[in-house]
Design an enzyme around this catalytic site. Structure first.
Site, PDB file in Angstrom:
ATOM      1  N   CYS A 157       0.878  -1.343  -0.175  1.00 15.72           N
ATOM      2  CA  CYS A 157      -0.052   0.023  -0.006  1.00 15.72           C
ATOM      3  C   CYS A 157       0.928   1.249   0.028  1.00 15.72           C
ATOM      4  O   CYS A 157       2.127   1.347   0.614  1.00 15.72           O
ATOM      5  CB  CYS A 157      -1.064   0.087   1.261  1.00 15.72           C
ATOM      6  N   LYS A 175       6.392  -4.923  -4.007  1.00 17.51           N
ATOM      7  CA  LYS A 175       7.860  -4.790  -3.936  1.00 17.51           C
ATOM      8  C   LYS A 175       8.242  -4.699  -2.483  1.00 17.51           C
ATOM      9  O   LYS A 175       9.185  -5.340  -2.361  1.00 17.51           O
ATOM     10  CB  LYS A 175       7.988  -3.060  -4.483  1.00 17.51           C
TER      11      LYS A 175
HETATM   12  C1  F6R Z   1      12.575 -11.037  -5.178  1.00  9.16           C
HETATM   13  C2  F6R Z   1      12.559 -10.083  -4.310  1.00  9.16           C
HETATM   14  C3  F6R Z   1      11.968 -10.361  -2.908  1.00  9.16           C
HETATM   15  C4  F6R Z   1      12.783  -9.579  -1.716  1.00  9.16           C
HETATM   16  C5  F6R Z   1      12.214  -9.996  -0.479  1.00  9.16           C
HETATM   17  C6  F6R Z   1      13.014  -8.976   0.792  1.00  9.16           C
HETATM   18  O1  F6R Z   1      13.001 -10.794  -6.388  1.00  9.16           O
HETATM   19  O2  F6R Z   1      12.530  -9.026  -4.488  1.00  9.16           O
HETATM   20  O3  F6R Z   1      12.188 -11.909  -2.663  1.00  9.16           O
HETATM   21  O4  F6R Z   1      14.047  -9.934  -1.679  1.00  9.16           O
HETATM   22  O5  F6R Z   1      10.784  -9.797  -0.286  1.00  9.16           O
HETATM   23  O6  F6R Z   1      12.887  -7.771   0.323  1.00  9.16           O
HETATM   24  P1  F6R Z   1      13.832  -6.628   1.194  1.00  9.16           P
HETATM   25  O7  F6R Z   1      15.228  -6.743   0.239  1.00  9.16           O
HETATM   26  O8  F6R Z   1      13.256  -5.416   0.779  1.00  9.16           O
HETATM   27  O9  F6R Z   1      13.671  -6.910   2.734  1.00  9.16           O
END
Ligand code: F6R
Length: 560
Positions: free
Chosen positions: A2, A555
């Site tokens: 969100c 993301k």
């Molecule tokens: C896959 C991807 C996710 C993130 C995971 C952790 O391409 O991007 O597996 O790596 O959700 O996210 P962060 O690094 O933001 O803690």
């Protein structure tokens, strides 16, 4: 996940909020809505993208909006934010989760208050309307009643705006033309920035800003070209970001060169690496380098599965790797580490993130904003960070010829052509990836990329394990991708024969793209993963999928 965006100022607020929410689209969303002021708050909502929101002709000076990624309740208009209280006095957008929403809702229902959505946000709106007393005091009471995480924009019927923050991020920017509010700093351009602290309540009334919880507001100059949001010659952010890897590594190198790395690490001899998804895969590489090259005690843990051993020694450093610094599972681990007085280092691309504010030490990747859901350039930067740190810890005079390194990397990437491989693989419904040692870690990440972007079931395996069960899957339709960046050819040749004699075919990615065996082994995982990133991107394109927004994914995973 969100996103929240708001604007109060001289310009057309509805348009400004629409523009702002567009910058948050990369986080993933399934519905959206905007509240705008003019004789009370009016609301527009839509399922799907922001383009589905109705246009508003009227000029309005106050507006705020939300992009929703469904967690509490299905994707439908009733559940879409903003939510309005039963007496129509409060209009709210919310990021986060209220853990005790059900019990509050039950007690409000007992007071004959009706609910029209399944969301915890409507509970907040109705709670505010139900509470007695002055509006400022009612908003303050939220901290005593609500459990969980929340950042809120609350619009009161007279046009006053309240910003409330607990655990979930919210930022305020004073610019020449007005006040901007966003849950994501990178969407804010130029002005004086205040990053809200937990338990802050800011009231904006007739353009004047006050912190009604009496916290001091330290504004800092903020300059942001938001260049990351322009695609330039690329078709998608994922593609652009993959090709930004060399420059991101170069920037990370110059940053690292000026950090006192040895000073951070000299106190510790035991390391736990923690992350999720792609970041966890970089933890596995870091752990391996620390254990094998530096002979430290090291292990890796998935944040979602992490049980903290409460007796932490003072020589034990916890290293969370998180591109966003906002991943809920990692925040939970960071809280546990702090509660046990453990020491925490965060490796992140987002210096102002929630975990960055909790960490004892911070090491940054300088990849600029990453917008595509799939992590690519930030993963490579994380790998670079670990490789570089290991070298520096081994030899305090270590340096790398970064220009030469990025040139080799650039040349290597330019020569990666995947068209024929895409043709061969695009109709596969399953894939097996085989390798040994550190290559196996690269295959875990390669497999994740192909699963998340191309929706193909992939099984990463130690090559030697195939004959212990999975060989039964092999037939003439099987495509096996192999990775062998070490000098040890024989072991994989045996496996290749086993597969080929059952009709399957094996493609060696290292041979196809000529991963030079002489590349410093610490940095090799960077070279190993890039062909798979490009391949997963191109397969998605060939299948007509949007690689930037794979289905069901967001993301920044801000829920546990
Ligand atoms: C896959 C991807 C996710 C993130 C995971 C952790 O391409 O991007 O597996 O790596 O959700 O996210 P962060 O690094 O933001 O803690």
């Amino acid at each position: 996940m969100c996103g929240i965006y708001g604007y109060i100022g001289k310009l057309n607020a509805y348009e400004k909020v629409l523009e702002g929410l567009k910058l948050l689209q990369y986080r993933g969303y399934d519905s959206c809505g905007i509240a705008y002021y003019g004789n009370g708050f009016q609301i527009n909502k839509a399922i799907g993208t922001l383009d589905n929101l109705e246009k508003v002709d009227k000029e309005t000076k106050i507006a705020f909006g939300h992009t929703r990624w469904a967690t509490n309740g299905a994707v439908n208009i009733n559940n879409t934010h903003p939510h309005v209280s039963f007496d129509k006095a409060f209009t709210i957008v919310h990021n986060g989760i209220i853990k005790n929403a059900d019990s509050i809702k039950d007690s409000l229902i007992k007071q004959d208050i009706a609910f029209y959505s399944d969301t915890d946000t409507e509970v907040i709106a109705n709670l505010l309307a139900y509470l007695p007393g002055k509006i400022d005091n009612r908003v303050k009471q939220l901290f005593n009643i609500l459990e969980g995480s929340y950042s809120l924009i609350i619009g009161y019927k007279n046009g006053d705006i309240y910003l409330v923050k607990k655990f979930s991020p919210l930022n305020l920017l004073q610019a020449e033309d007005g006040i901007y509010i966003s849950s994501d700093i990178s969407s804010l351009k130029q002005g004086e920035l205040y990053t809200m602290q937990d338990n802050d309540i800011i009231k904006i009334s007739k353009n004047s800003i006050s912190n009604i919880t009496n916290h001091q507001m330290n504004f800092v100059k903020h300059e942001n070209s938001i260049k990351a949001y322009t695609l330039g010659k690329f078709k998608h952010y994922m593609q652009k970001e993959i090709y930004e890897t060399p420059i991101s590594i170069e920037n990370t190198y110059y940053y690292l060169k000026n950090q006192k790395i040895r000073k951070i690490f000299k106190h510790y001899n035991k390391f736990t690496f923690i992350g999720c998804g792609t970041a966890y895969h970089s933890c596995l590489v870091g752990e391996r380098l620390f254990r094998e090259k530096l002979k430290y005690e090291a292990n890796s843990e998935l944040a979602s599965n992490y049980e903290l051993n409460k007796s932490i020694s003072r020589h034990h450093l916890h290293i969370i790797v998180s591109q966003s610094g906002e991943t809920a599972d990692c925040i939970k681990v960071a809280e546990k580490i702090r509660a046990c007085h453990g020491k925490l280092l965060l490796i992140t691309n987002e210096p102002t993130s929630t975990i960055a504010r909790m960490a004892d030490y911070l090491i940054l990747t300088k990849a600029n904003k990453e917008l595509a859901v799939a992590s690519t350039k930030t993963y490579c930067c994380q790998l670079f960070v670990f490789a570089y740190i290991c070298h520096v810890l081994k030899d305090k005079n270590y340096d790398i010829n970064i220009c030469q390194f990025t040139k080799i990397l650039n040349d290597y990437m330019t020569n990666i052509k995947v068209t024929s491989l895409v043709e061969k693989l695009q109709s596969s419904d399953k894939m097996i990836l085989i390798g040994r040692d550190i290559d196996y870690i690269s295959l875990l990440e390669a497999s994740l990329k192909i699963r998340e972007i191309d929706y193909i079931y992939t099984i990463p395996m130690y090559s030697g394990e195939l004959k212990h069960g999975t060989l039964s899957l092999i037939d003439e339709n099987s495509n096996i991708l192999a990775l062998n960046t070490s000098d040890d050819i024989d072991k994989l040749e045996v496996v290749k024969n086993e597969i080929e004699s059952r009709g399957g075919s094996v493609i060696f990615i290292d041979k196809l793209y000529r991963i030079d065996k002489s590349i410093d082994e610490y940095y090799k995982p960077i070279f190993s993963i890039i062909p798979f990133q490009i391949l997963s991107y191109e397969i998605a394109i060939s299948k007509g999928y949007n690689p930037d927004m794979p289905k069901n994914l967001a993301k920044s995973v801000t829920v546990e």
